[in-house]
Design a protein around this motif. Structure first.
Motif, PDB file in Angstrom:
ATOM      1  N   VAL A 129      -5.541  -2.235  -0.531  1.00  0.00           N
ATOM      2  CA  VAL A 129      -6.661  -1.464  -1.070  1.00  0.00           C
ATOM      3  C   VAL A 129      -6.146  -0.241  -1.827  1.00  0.00           C
ATOM      4  N   ILE A 130      -5.142   0.427  -1.263  1.00  0.00           N
ATOM      5  CA  ILE A 130      -4.558   1.593  -1.939  1.00  0.00           C
ATOM      6  C   ILE A 130      -3.922   1.176  -3.260  1.00  0.00           C
ATOM      7  N   ALA A 131      -3.169   0.076  -3.236  1.00  0.00           N
ATOM      8  CA  ALA A 131      -2.488  -0.389  -4.452  1.00  0.00           C
ATOM      9  C   ALA A 131      -3.473  -0.797  -5.535  1.00  0.00           C
ATOM     10  N   ALA A 132      -4.681  -1.191  -5.139  1.00  0.00           N
ATOM     11  CA  ALA A 132      -5.693  -1.607  -6.114  1.00  0.00           C
ATOM     12  C   ALA A 132      -6.394  -0.412  -6.765  1.00  0.00           C
ATOM     13  N   HIS A 133      -6.101   0.788  -6.306  1.00  0.00           N
ATOM     14  CA  HIS A 133      -6.760   1.986  -6.840  1.00  0.00           C
ATOM     15  C   HIS A 133      -5.723   2.998  -7.311  1.00  0.00           C
ATOM     16  N   LEU A 134      -4.739   2.544  -8.069  1.00  0.00           N
ATOM     17  CA  LEU A 134      -3.725   3.449  -8.603  1.00  0.00           C
ATOM     18  C   LEU A 134      -4.343   4.359  -9.656  1.00  0.00           C
ATOM     19  N   ASP A 135      -4.020   5.629  -9.578  1.00  0.00           N
ATOM     20  CA  ASP A 135      -4.475   6.597 -10.577  1.00  0.00           C
ATOM     21  C   ASP A 135      -3.499   7.766 -10.576  1.00  0.00           C
ATOM     22  N   ALA A 136      -3.945   8.919 -11.039  1.00  0.00           N
ATOM     23  CA  ALA A 136      -3.047  10.071 -11.127  1.00  0.00           C
ATOM     24  C   ALA A 136      -2.643  10.593  -9.758  1.00  0.00           C
ATOM     25  N   THR A 137      -3.468  10.328  -8.729  1.00  0.00           N
ATOM     26  CA  THR A 137      -3.173  10.858  -7.398  1.00  0.00           C
ATOM     27  C   THR A 137      -2.329   9.913  -6.560  1.00  0.00           C
ATOM     28  N   VAL A 138      -2.229   8.663  -6.971  1.00  0.00           N
ATOM     29  CA  VAL A 138      -1.401   7.698  -6.241  1.00  0.00           C
ATOM     30  C   VAL A 138      -0.869   6.666  -7.238  1.00  0.00           C
ATOM     31  N   THR A 139       0.439   6.560  -7.352  1.00  0.00           N
ATOM     32  CA  THR A 139       1.075   5.646  -8.277  1.00  0.00           C
ATOM     33  C   THR A 139       1.868   4.606  -7.500  1.00  0.00           C
ATOM     34  N   LEU A 140       2.225   3.532  -8.194  1.00  0.00           N
ATOM     35  CA  LEU A 140       3.042   2.501  -7.566  1.00  0.00           C
ATOM     36  C   LEU A 140       4.387   3.073  -7.139  1.00  0.00           C
ATOM     37  N   LEU A 141       4.946   3.972  -7.949  1.00  0.00           N
ATOM     38  CA  LEU A 141       6.204   4.632  -7.588  1.00  0.00           C
ATOM     39  C   LEU A 141       6.030   5.441  -6.308  1.00  0.00           C
ATOM     40  N   GLY A 142       4.918   6.159  -6.207  1.00  0.00           N
ATOM     41  CA  GLY A 142       4.666   6.965  -5.019  1.00  0.00           C
ATOM     42  C   GLY A 142       4.578   6.119  -3.767  1.00  0.00           C
ATOM     43  N   ILE A 143       3.853   4.995  -3.853  1.00  0.00           N
ATOM     44  CA  ILE A 143       3.741   4.095  -2.703  1.00  0.00           C
ATOM     45  C   ILE A 143       5.111   3.568  -2.319  1.00  0.00           C
TER      46      ILE A 143
END
Length: 296
Positions: A129-143
């Motif tokens: 669910v988190i990965a499906a909502h990538l934006d400025a506050t959460v990126t794939l790199l961050g995860i």
């Protein structure tokens, strides 16, 4: 557990959860590897001048320090600099529970239990669910960086598990010393001596307070009191309270930093926490039921 001990345990969980907001404050004035260097330097000095060396081999003290310092906090601080929000970081890093279990099963040849699979699937659904909502506050790199931090945290857990009985406050202080040289080297090579010097000169009182809180509040108070409680109560009584860390982390981030809590984020948190709860609480419930059946 007496009420006073329960309140002490909740104070530790509160410190560890809200610490993600404190990390964010520190990163506003210091680059991540320098921040981590100062955090572990103050976790070691001047305390090791007064605290005796723990009864553990030097190799394991050093290994733990590098895994926790460079692997966990180095990657976590790097991710939180601009790639993931504090609230989500406090949630995703708890997946270290699954890494710890997986590595234990692999290294010790234990069988995977059904409840562990269920817990893992729930947590992975939350991560999806988190990965499906990538934006400025959460990126794939961050995860990815926070998952890396969780993985190194699990390796640090296994290092501690191999020690046997040891004073964890003493161990944390002395192992912190070994995190400083590699973190300083990474800061020098990646962030550069000029940025390091400018950041230290321009750091505000809030930034230095954040560094000090990392050492005194998060390490000495948190780990010292948590292990004091573990020495007096069964781990099954104390450990489940750690499930509240992401609750405090996401709540503090929303209140202090204005991090939004839309439905998808709350849903993801619920799935991950449900997965963690299944992993932590199912053995406790199963054992209680067996004891009750045996007493009849």
């Amino acid at each position: 557990m007496p009420t006073t001990h329960l309140l002490l345990a909740l104070s530790v969980v509160f410190v560890w959860g809200t610490n993600f907001v404190v990390i964010r404050w520190g990163l506003d004035g210091l680059p991540p590897f320098l921040f981590a260097t100062l955090r572990f330097a103050l976790s070691a000095l001047p305390w090791l001048l007064f605290i005796p060396r723990p009864t553990a081999p030097w190799r394991k003290i050093a290994t733990f320090g590098v895994l926790l310092g460079v692997g966990q906090f180095g990657l976590l601080f790097l991710a939180m600099r601009s790639s993931i929000s504090p609230g989500l970081a406090s949630l995703v890093v708890q997946l270290q529970v699954f890494f710890t279990i997986g590595l234990s099963l692999w290294l010790m040849g234990e069988k995977v239990r059904g409840y562990q699979v269920i817990g893992l699937l729930l947590a992975l659904a939350g991560l999806g669910v988190i990965a499906a909502h990538l934006d400025a506050t959460v990126t794939l790199l961050g995860i990815g960086l926070v998952l890396g931090a969780a993985f190194f945290w699990s390796l640090a857990n296994l290092t501690v598990k191999s020690l046997g009985p040891v004073n964890m406050l003493h161990f944390m202080v002395w192992s912190s010393l070994f995190a400083v040289p590699p973190l300083f080297a990474l800061s020098w090579l990646i962030e550069g001596p000029q940025l390091m010097a400018e950041s230290v000169r321009q750091a505000s009182t809030l930034v230095w307070a954040s560094v000090l809180w990392q050492a005194v509040g998060n390490t000495l108070y948190g780990y010292g009191l948590w292990n004091w409680l573990l020495a007096r109560h069964p781990a099954a009584t104390v450990t489940p309270l750690a499930l509240l860390i992401p609750v405090f982390g996401m709540g503090a981030s929303a209140l202090s930093l204005g991090e939004s809590l839309p439905g998808w984020k709350l849903g993801a948190a619920a799935l991950v926490l449900m997965g963690l709860a299944v992993i932590v609480c199912w053995p406790l419930l199963h054992g209680a039921l067996r004891r009750r059946a045996g007493s009849r």
